[in-house]
Design an enzyme around this catalytic site. Sequence first.
Site, mmCIF file in Angstrom:
data_model
loop_
_atom_site.group_PDB
_atom_site.id
_atom_site.type_symbol
_atom_site.label_atom_id
_atom_site.label_comp_id
_atom_site.label_asym_id
_atom_site.label_seq_id
_atom_site.Cartn_x
_atom_site.Cartn_y
_atom_site.Cartn_z
ATOM 1 N N PHE A 128 13.258 9.399 4.343
ATOM 2 C CA PHE A 128 14.653 9.002 4.094
ATOM 3 C C PHE A 128 15.105 9.411 2.691
ATOM 4 O O PHE A 128 16.293 9.573 2.443
ATOM 5 C CB PHE A 128 14.801 7.477 4.197
ATOM 6 C CG PHE A 128 14.662 6.935 5.594
ATOM 7 C CD1 PHE A 128 15.781 6.665 6.358
ATOM 8 C CD2 PHE A 128 13.405 6.687 6.143
ATOM 9 C CE1 PHE A 128 15.660 6.159 7.645
ATOM 10 C CE2 PHE A 128 13.276 6.187 7.428
ATOM 11 C CZ PHE A 128 14.405 5.924 8.184
ATOM 12 N N CYS A 194 6.511 5.972 -3.315
ATOM 13 C CA CYS A 194 7.233 6.534 -2.170
ATOM 14 C C CYS A 194 6.962 8.026 -2.100
ATOM 15 O O CYS A 194 7.386 8.775 -2.983
ATOM 16 C CB CYS A 194 8.731 6.283 -2.274
ATOM 17 S SG CYS A 194 9.574 6.935 -0.815
ATOM 18 N N ASN A 259 2.039 1.528 1.020
ATOM 19 C CA ASN A 259 3.189 2.294 1.471
ATOM 20 C C ASN A 259 2.690 3.391 2.414
ATOM 21 O O ASN A 259 1.503 3.448 2.740
ATOM 22 C CB ASN A 259 3.908 2.905 0.260
ATOM 23 C CG ASN A 259 5.396 3.034 0.498
ATOM 24 O OD1 ASN A 259 5.818 3.561 1.539
ATOM 25 N ND2 ASN A 259 6.195 2.557 -0.432
ATOM 26 N N GLY A 286 2.299 3.418 10.635
ATOM 27 C CA GLY A 286 1.953 2.991 11.989
ATOM 28 C C GLY A 286 0.446 3.015 12.214
ATOM 29 O O GLY A 286 -0.353 3.094 11.267
#
Length: 368
Positions: A128, A194, A259, A286
Amino acid sequence: MLPPPVYDIRKSYEENYQHGPFFTGVIPKPIQTGRKIDFLGHTVSSRVGIPAGPLLNSRWISFYAKMGFDILTYKTVRSHFHPSYPNPNCMYVPFHKSFDLEDLRHPLIGTMSYNPSSLSDITITNSFGMPSQLPEIWMEDVGKAIDSLSDGQILVLSLVGTQRDDRDLVQDFVYTANLGKETGARILEVNFSCPNVKGKEGQLYQNPDASGEVLKKIRAAIGTAVRLVMKIGFIDHPEQIDRLVQATSPYLDAISAINTVTGKIINPEGQPALPGPGREKSGLCGGGIKPLSIKTIEALKASVDRIAPDLRVIGVGGFNAVEDYPDFREAGADFVMSATGAMWDPFLAYHVKQRNFAQDNVTSDAIV
Ligand SMILES: Cc1cc2nc3c(=O)[nH]c(=O)nc-3n(C[C@H](O)[C@H](O)[C@H](O)COP(=O)(O)O)c2cc1C
């Protein structure tokens, strides 16, 4: 086949922000756990939450709170408007075992056309670029999100600093934390990890001294009434975790790990799967990353016990299905959160509560 995710990965971030969550089922009657668990000075009804990611705004927070998640993290915000990378932002990475570090040295195939056979089978990449609305917008919206919660639930506001023309990275972290405090949020989480951004804010957790310096300034600005969490990424070496805990624990109430894990994602033709510059590598999350998160959480818990026993550990990364929950608790997580799993199964917290609280024979606080 599993029902489609509540966060629609075929739609853009903006569409999900404006129109989501996309849920057509029935919201279940809440399970009363009867528990009063201390989460950084606030009482929560369970240890189950959602980390920074799928909860884009107050509508998302309010929906997942109604579904029984008790610790709800508002997706990372910035001191200024920042657009999202273009759609797609999430893609399946079909992989029939969990990743080890060797797997991650090679490109992995990303695709939109995959039908996962079970929740544990879902591994995705997300990219994102940490979008943010204008502070005027998110600050008001965080207030609404807080107002939508019930007793035994709490909001965590995730934020990140950005190198600006008039503020360096550290100054902007402090500035954004002050804005966060003004919203009324009682817990702030700083994102030091991130993989999807190019700036220095992306991997701060890999530098313990720099992390400590930023946290010291944030703590001085926000005082001690507001609780502070640091979000970190995968760390392979326990000594490195020790150094990070040593340098940061004086300013923190909790550490959240992990993360997403960086991978190179290609399409079947061998080209980068996500369009546009700077997206050759993106974050994996996941089921596939669970062994990496469990390894980090175990080492983090051992380190915290030795160096800063008052610090809480929040376990994240591959908690896709109800069966995963005890593994995180046994690894040492005081609280356990799911991003990818909760996108596909909004009933996840409900099922954890059903299993742990609605049966008379389960009483062990070590697990629940
Ligand atoms: C759609 C999505 C968006 C995310 N956005 C953020 C973010 O803004 N800030 C952050 O710290 N982590 C973000 N993450 C990472 C998650 O908080 C989490 O650390 C990671 O996904 C591993 O957990 P999981 O395996 O349960 O997904 C995001 C994850 C997903 C799936």
